[in-house]
Scaffold this motif. Structure first.
Motif, PDB file in Angstrom:
ATOM      1  N   PRO A  52       0.797  -1.220   0.000  1.00 60.64           N
ATOM      2  CA  PRO A  52       0.000   0.000   0.000  1.00 60.64           C
ATOM      3  C   PRO A  52       0.835   1.277   0.000  1.00 60.64           C
ATOM      4  O   PRO A  52       0.410   2.292  -0.557  1.00 60.64           O
ATOM      5  N   ALA A  53       2.012   1.239   0.599  1.00 65.55           N
ATOM      6  CA  ALA A  53       2.886   2.416   0.560  1.00 65.55           C
ATOM      7  C   ALA A  53       3.305   2.736  -0.867  1.00 65.55           C
ATOM      8  O   ALA A  53       3.385   3.908  -1.258  1.00 65.55           O
ATOM      9  N   CYS A  54       3.562   1.699  -1.659  1.00 66.93           N
ATOM     10  CA  CYS A  54       3.884   1.908  -3.077  1.00 66.93           C
ATOM     11  C   CYS A  54       2.681   2.475  -3.828  1.00 66.93           C
ATOM     12  O   CYS A  54       2.825   3.353  -4.688  1.00 66.93           O
ATOM     13  N   ALA A  55       1.499   1.958  -3.512  1.00 71.74           N
ATOM     14  CA  ALA A  55       0.283   2.463  -4.154  1.00 71.74           C
ATOM     15  C   ALA A  55       0.045   3.923  -3.817  1.00 71.74           C
ATOM     16  O   ALA A  55      -0.366   4.720  -4.671  1.00 71.74           O
ATOM     17  N   LEU A  56       0.306   4.298  -2.570  1.00 77.33           N
ATOM     18  CA  LEU A  56       0.097   5.691  -2.156  1.00 77.33           C
ATOM     19  C   LEU A  56       1.020   6.635  -2.918  1.00 77.33           C
ATOM     20  O   LEU A  56       0.606   7.738  -3.295  1.00 77.33           O
ATOM     21  N   LYS A  57       2.268   6.221  -3.169  1.00 79.88           N
ATOM     22  CA  LYS A  57       3.175   7.075  -3.938  1.00 79.88           C
ATOM     23  C   LYS A  57       2.597   7.386  -5.312  1.00 79.88           C
ATOM     24  O   LYS A  57       2.705   8.518  -5.804  1.00 79.88           O
ATOM     25  N   LYS A  63      -0.667   7.299  -6.120  1.00 81.82           N
ATOM     26  CA  LYS A  63      -1.879   8.090  -5.943  1.00 81.82           C
ATOM     27  C   LYS A  63      -1.557   9.565  -5.757  1.00 81.82           C
ATOM     28  O   LYS A  63      -2.234  10.453  -6.299  1.00 81.82           O
ATOM     29  N   LEU A  64      -0.510   9.863  -5.001  1.00 78.81           N
ATOM     30  CA  LEU A  64      -0.138  11.246  -4.735  1.00 78.81           C
ATOM     31  C   LEU A  64       0.453  11.930  -5.962  1.00 78.81           C
ATOM     32  O   LEU A  64       0.466  13.165  -6.032  1.00 78.81           O
ATOM     33  N   ALA A  65       0.937  11.146  -6.929  1.00 82.33           N
ATOM     34  CA  ALA A  65       1.600  11.723  -8.094  1.00 82.33           C
ATOM     35  C   ALA A  65       0.686  11.888  -9.302  1.00 82.33           C
ATOM     36  O   ALA A  65       0.962  12.713 -10.178  1.00 82.33           O
ATOM     37  N   ILE A  66      -0.392  11.098  -9.380  1.00 79.53           N
ATOM     38  CA  ILE A  66      -1.297  11.153 -10.536  1.00 79.53           C
ATOM     39  C   ILE A  66      -2.438  12.110 -10.219  1.00 79.53           C
ATOM     40  O   ILE A  66      -3.126  11.952  -9.207  1.00 79.53           O
TER      41      ILE A  66
END
Length: 296
Positions: A249-254, A256-259
């Protein structure tokens, strides 16, 4: 819910002088174009998990990437690059006349979908990034955290075998098996489509691009990082992950915050395959996203 469905059409497409086989389900006006993980896996596990969307009026298309499944299996390692696979994906899309698609990329297919979206943004209606990452060095630090949960003695043992290249040693394989059942698929019995894909794994592309297993990245993608480029993705994007996912999920959050136009769903009681592990939550989330982004 997923089920085995016979494809309505099987297509043979020439890519770089080789045969690539694609599968089409349904005939709806919108296409869900699926890019499966691996590299080196046939598309069975992802195809069977999403062909059921024909029930919602979508056409569903998947294909065996070059080197996998019913497609040709050349042995030239220079073919195993993300850039070549992007062009292969575009060749398949054009050959089948798919127009703008809802592109769904799972795991390695998500890395491929990201590079495709940055290369051919005009061909996307939406982007669905499932159980994937956009920053490989960050993922490596996350995998180290997951491995550490096995305990320092086991980690030391794994590092010894990795230094020696003895990836097939029984004690090393035992540690990888535990990690797979924690972070790849947490079901006691893995579904038949998953087994079919795994039993036909071509380790040539996998070893060249990723490494010897899911928890050691030493291939040509080990330094791949598109986080700085993700603001260029302008289409609505759904990011999904399992709470126990190897691609965390930490990878997914990165991502999400960039797109700019992205939403993130984390599925409970699931790891890398929520469509099999938690279908009751997965399918409504996917269908809701697609229904909110139908073409005008």
């Amino acid at each position: 819910m997923w089920r085995d469905i016979e494809p309505e059409a099987r297509h043979e497409i020439e890519v770089d002088g080789y045969k690539v086989v694609a599968y089409s389900f349904g005939s709806g006006p919108e296409t869900l174009f699926c890019l499966n993980g691996g590299p080196g896996l046939p598309c069975d596990y992802l195809r069977e998990a999403h062909s059921c969307l024909i029930d919602k009026g979508y056409r569903v298309v998947a294909f065996d990437q070059l080197g996998t499944g019913a497609s040709d299996r050349p042995t030239d390692p220079s073919l195993w690059t993300i850039g070549r696979y992007v062009e292969e994906t575009e060749t398949v899309r054009k050959a089948l006349g798919l127009g703008k698609v809802h592109m769904l990329g799972h795991s390695w297919g998500g890395w491929l979908a990201i590079d495709y979206a940055l290369t051919y943004p005009e061909n996307l209606q939406t982007l669905i990034l499932e159980d994937t990452v956009a920053d490989m060095p960050h993922l490596v630090t996350e995998l180290e955290r997951l491995r550490a949960a096995l305990g320092p003695e086991t980690v030391a043992m794994m590092q010894k075998h990795e230094a020696q290249g003895t990836y097939d040693h029984p004690e090393y394989m035992a540690a990888i098996t535990i990690l797979n059942y924690r972070h790849v698929c947490r079901l006691p019995e893995w579904p038949a489509p998953v087994r079919r894909s795994l039993d036909d794994w071509n380790m040539g592309p996998y070893g060249t691009m990723q490494g010897p297993n899911e928890f050691l990245y030493i291939g040509n993608l080990k330094d791949w990082n598109r986080i700085p480029d993700l603001p260029g993705i302008k289409v609505p994007t759904l990011i999904t992950t399992g709470e126990h996912d190897e691609l965390t999920p930490a990878c997914a959050l990165k991502m999400k915050l960039a797109i700019p136009d992205a939403e993130l769903r984390v599925f409970a009681n699931a790891s890398h395959m929520p469509f099999y592990e938690n279908p009751a939550d997965y399918y409504p989330a996917l269908i809701d996203f697609l229904s909110r982004h139908r073409p005008n």
